[in-house]
Design an enzyme around this catalytic site. Structure first.
Site, PDB file in Angstrom:
ATOM      1  N   SER A  32       0.824  -1.218   0.000  1.00 56.06           N
ATOM      2  CA  SER A  32       0.000   0.000   0.000  1.00 56.06           C
ATOM      3  C   SER A  32       0.853   1.260   0.000  1.00 56.06           C
ATOM      4  CB  SER A  32      -0.918   0.009   1.223  1.00 56.06           C
ATOM      5  OG  SER A  32      -0.171  -0.147   2.416  1.00 56.06           O
ATOM      6  N   ASN A 119      -1.882  -2.484  13.115  1.00 59.77           N
ATOM      7  CA  ASN A 119      -3.341  -2.322  13.099  1.00 59.77           C
ATOM      8  C   ASN A 119      -3.792  -1.092  13.891  1.00 59.77           C
ATOM      9  OD1 ASN A 119      -3.146  -4.661  11.703  1.00 59.77           O
ATOM     10  ND2 ASN A 119      -4.110  -5.982  13.251  1.00 59.77           N
ATOM     11  N   THR A 164     -40.358  27.174  -8.872  1.00 59.39           N
ATOM     12  CA  THR A 164     -40.642  25.812  -8.414  1.00 59.39           C
ATOM     13  C   THR A 164     -40.922  25.039  -9.694  1.00 59.39           C
ATOM     14  OG1 THR A 164     -43.012  26.182  -8.178  1.00 59.39           O
ATOM     15  CG2 THR A 164     -41.676  26.578  -6.219  1.00 59.39           C
ATOM     16  N   HIS A 165     -40.499  23.806  -9.762  1.00 61.75           N
ATOM     17  CA  HIS A 165     -40.608  23.000 -10.989  1.00 61.75           C
ATOM     18  C   HIS A 165     -39.891  23.674 -12.159  1.00 61.75           C
ATOM     19  CE1 HIS A 165     -43.913  20.858  -8.862  1.00 61.75           C
ATOM     20  NE2 HIS A 165     -44.173  22.077  -8.412  1.00 61.75           N
ATOM     21  N   SER A 286     -14.467  26.824 -26.960  1.00 59.54           N
ATOM     22  CA  SER A 286     -14.589  25.615 -27.770  1.00 59.54           C
ATOM     23  C   SER A 286     -13.541  25.676 -28.871  1.00 59.54           C
ATOM     24  CB  SER A 286     -15.987  25.557 -28.378  1.00 59.54           C
ATOM     25  OG  SER A 286     -15.978  24.757 -29.540  1.00 59.54           O
ATOM     26  N   LYS A 292     -18.327  30.199 -28.336  1.00 60.63           N
ATOM     27  CA  LYS A 292     -18.627  29.515 -27.089  1.00 60.63           C
ATOM     28  C   LYS A 292     -17.816  30.000 -25.893  1.00 60.63           C
ATOM     29  CE  LYS A 292     -21.007  26.402 -26.358  1.00 60.63           C
ATOM     30  NZ  LYS A 292     -20.936  24.991 -26.714  1.00 60.63           N
ATOM     31  N   ASN A 294     -17.836  28.248 -22.214  1.00 56.51           N
ATOM     32  CA  ASN A 294     -18.474  27.157 -21.465  1.00 56.51           C
ATOM     33  C   ASN A 294     -18.215  27.263 -19.965  1.00 56.51           C
ATOM     34  OD1 ASN A 294     -19.371  26.002 -23.888  1.00 56.51           O
ATOM     35  ND2 ASN A 294     -17.402  24.966 -24.155  1.00 56.51           N
ATOM     36  N   GLU A 299     -19.619  22.852 -14.273  1.00 56.27           N
ATOM     37  CA  GLU A 299     -19.932  21.548 -14.884  1.00 56.27           C
ATOM     38  C   GLU A 299     -19.067  20.441 -14.284  1.00 56.27           C
ATOM     39  OE1 GLU A 299     -20.903  21.586 -19.384  1.00 56.27           O
ATOM     40  OE2 GLU A 299     -19.578  23.284 -19.047  1.00 56.27           O
ATOM     41  N   TYR A 326      -9.293  -6.435  12.791  1.00 58.45           N
ATOM     42  CA  TYR A 326      -8.685  -5.924  11.566  1.00 58.45           C
ATOM     43  C   TYR A 326      -8.716  -6.984  10.476  1.00 58.45           C
ATOM     44  CZ  TYR A 326      -5.369  -4.158   8.167  1.00 58.45           C
ATOM     45  OH  TYR A 326      -4.791  -3.738   7.005  1.00 58.45           O
ATOM     46  N   GLN A 331      -7.223  -2.037   4.232  1.00 59.91           N
ATOM     47  CA  GLN A 331      -6.223  -1.262   3.497  1.00 59.91           C
ATOM     48  C   GLN A 331      -6.867  -0.519   2.323  1.00 59.91           C
ATOM     49  OE1 GLN A 331      -2.148  -2.851   3.082  1.00 59.91           O
ATOM     50  NE2 GLN A 331      -2.585  -2.912   0.899  1.00 59.91           N
ATOM     51  N   LYS A 334      -8.116   3.597   2.055  1.00 63.52           N
ATOM     52  CA  LYS A 334      -7.349   4.835   1.883  1.00 63.52           C
ATOM     53  C   LYS A 334      -7.586   5.556   0.570  1.00 63.52           C
ATOM     54  CE  LYS A 334      -4.169   2.926   5.011  1.00 63.52           C
ATOM     55  NZ  LYS A 334      -5.090   1.738   5.040  1.00 63.52           N
TER      56      LYS A 334
HETATM   57  N1  ARG Z   1      -1.065  -1.320   5.256  1.00 64.80           N
HETATM   58  C1  ARG Z   1      -1.981  -1.787   6.224  1.00 64.80           C
HETATM   59  C2  ARG Z   1      -3.290  -1.010   6.082  1.00 64.80           C
HETATM   60  O1  ARG Z   1      -3.305  -0.030   5.445  1.00 64.80           O
HETATM   61  C3  ARG Z   1      -1.464  -1.592   7.596  1.00 64.80           C
HETATM   62  C4  ARG Z   1      -1.984  -2.576   8.600  1.00 64.80           C
HETATM   63  C5  ARG Z   1      -1.583  -3.936   8.225  1.00 64.80           C
HETATM   64  N2  ARG Z   1      -1.752  -4.864   9.267  1.00 64.80           N
HETATM   65  C6  ARG Z   1      -1.605  -6.189   9.045  1.00 64.80           C
HETATM   66  N3  ARG Z   1      -1.706  -6.947  10.059  1.00 64.80           N
HETATM   67  N4  ARG Z   1      -1.400  -6.656   7.854  1.00 64.80           N
HETATM   68  O2  ARG Z   1      -4.304  -1.379   6.587  1.00 64.80           O
END
Ligand code: ARG
Length: 467
Positions: A32, A119, A164-165, A286, A292, A294, A299, A326, A331, A334
């Site tokens: 990660s 964790n 309205t509408h 454009s 144009k 825009n 948007e 956990y 993971q 994120k």
């Molecule tokens: N990279 C992991 C996460 O984002 C960190 C925690 C990992 N813990 C584990 N026991 N594998 O969640």
């Protein structure tokens, strides 16, 4: 980023029980670090607090703590300077920093992970990150709020059709319309502040899931990290991602509001409405049609709503049916979370810059309000004040409107005689009621569109923003 061919250091932090090294694809698949390195400074702060706490309770010697703190300071600078070598083989931000610490300071680095797990570490890092992110977002929301108040203030007496509408309903003031947007944004700010309260609880000390056998002082780390309280249950502490869902839900509502405002700006800047001018810097041209201009910014903001809603759905689905505690699934929290923060920040910035720069076209707004029989309700109310029941006056005015449509004339353009043909109760005084100014000024109560009320609403808003 380096991907190690030889996996010698692949498992240096957890390789004890393994007899073969991680498959190279699996290593990259499970890593990660590419996206969680964003948590680096929070991870370092979390480690600083953990080390100091371990020193305080005597689990680590002061000498080790000093080395760890100095090492972390150096690593923090390396990261800030862009000199840190991130390695996919080291999986995530936590193991990259820890391995680097041990490289730099030796054995003391290996003691940092005493009494904690990735964790509780990652759960703490994200909360620290989100706390800061919300603070930055709230400051940007406040800039937007001030921009809305400025736009409302310079247009308290500008009259436009209220819809309205999407059909002309009654005249309103432009300032009143802008203050409606302002109310939405106030609730958005409250929701983020509320989310911040609930996430400012410290998971650290929960360790992997059950707590730790070392004599830790969680209140001590909690104070160092500025959390409001310590998470009460270790299983919940490492597995809870409610705060991420809550944040994305709040973000989705903000984007929903922005998409509504955007839609109005797109309509209003069209040749058909022609209610506002959006300064050129918020628009593009454009490549084929020379005429144009825009409204790209509104948007795009409208479009980005889908992406944020999608992230909310990702997180809800991610957490659905997850058993305690956990799981590696977590993971996956994120990327949606970070992209939501980034998208929201971009949209807020664009809105805070653009909203106060909107130029309402007063004459066009007024002309539009004069079309569509916007003061028909005022005529009905006038007849009620003369003693007629509202249902009857509704009927009478309906007939007058039908006559107006046939004639191509507004109610205010009819003669007194013509109006009296619909009700003998009508006298000279009717014309004051049928003007746009009379119509808006008459709605003079809290929350009404009368310019005086809008001015009071703006004053109250300014006071509450300052306080
Ligand atoms: N990279 C992991 C996460 O984002 C960190 C925690 C990992 N813990 C584990 N026991 N594998 O969640």
């Amino acid at each position: 980023m380096t991907i190690n061919k030889n996996s010698q250091d692949t498992n240096q932090l957890w390789g004890g029980r393994f007899t073969e090294s991680t498959d190279q694809f699996v290593q990259a698949f499970t890593a990660s670090v590419e996206f969680d390195q964003r948590l680096a400074q929070q991870d370092i702060n979390c480690s600083r607090a953990h080390a100091r706490m371990l020193g305080h309770t005597g689990v680590l010697s002061q000498q080790d703590v000093d080395k760890i703190l100095a090492g972390l300071d150096d690593i923090s600078k390396e990261i800030e300077a862009g000199e840190f070598q991130w390695s996919v083989a080291l999986e995530d931000v936590h193991m990259n920093i820890e391995a680097r610490l041990t490289d730099r300071i030796g054995d003391a680095g290996k003691r940092l992970h005493t009494g904690r797990s990735r964790n509780d570490q990652v759960a703490t890092d994200i909360r620290l990150y989100m706390r800061d992110a919300i603070d930055v977002l709230l400051a940007e929301i406040q800039r937007l709020q001030l921009g809305m108040l400025a736009l409302a203030e310079s247009n308290t007496d500008v009259i436009m059709p209220g819809f309205t509408h999407l059909q002309t309903a009654q005249p309103v003031t432009f300032g009143h319309h802008v203050m409606a947007w302002y109310e939405m944004v106030c609730r958005d700010a409250d929701r983020l502040a509320d989310c911040r309260k609930r996430l400012n609880v410290m998971p650290l000390g929960a360790a992997a899931l059950a707590g730790t056998t070392y004599p830790i002082d969680r209140q001590y780390s909690c104070d160092l990290l500025g959390f409001d309280s310590v998470a009460a249950n270790s299983l919940d502490a490492v597995s809870d991602r409610d705060f991420a869902i809550e944040f994305c839900a709040a973000a989705s509502i903000i984007m929903t509001h922005f998409s509504r405002v955007s839609e109005e700006l797109v309509l209003w800047s069209s040749a058909q409405f022609d209610f506002i001018d959006l300064p050129d810097r918020f628009c593009t041209g454009s490549s084929i049609m020379p005429q144009k201009k825009n409204p790209d910014v509104p948007e795009l903001v409208r479009g980005k709503t889908g992406r944020v809603n999608g992230h909310l759905m990702s997180l809800l689905t991610l957490m659905k049916s997850q058993p305690l505690a956990y799981n590696k699934d977590n993971q996956e929290d994120k990327e949606p979370l970070f992209d939501t923060v980034d998208t929201l920040m971009g949209c807020l910035r664009a809105f805070a810059d653009m909203i106060p720069a909107i130029k309402p076209k007063h004459d066009n707004l007024r002309q539009a309000a004069l079309k569509g029989f916007a003061t028909a309700t005022d005529l009905a109310d006038y007849l009620v004040k003369k003693g007629m029941a509202f249902r009857d006056s509704h009927e009478v005015v309906g007939k007058a409107v039908a006559f107006g449509i046939e004639q191509g004339r507004d109610l205010s353009e009819m003669t007194l005689q013509e109006l009296q043909a619909f009700s003998a109760d009508i006298d000279e005084g009717v014309f004051a009621v049928l003007t746009l100014e009379g119509s808006v000024a008459a709605r003079n109560h809290i929350g009404g569109t009368a310019p005086d009320q809008v001015r009071s609403a703006i004053a109250a808003a300014r006071k509450s923003l300052a306080g």
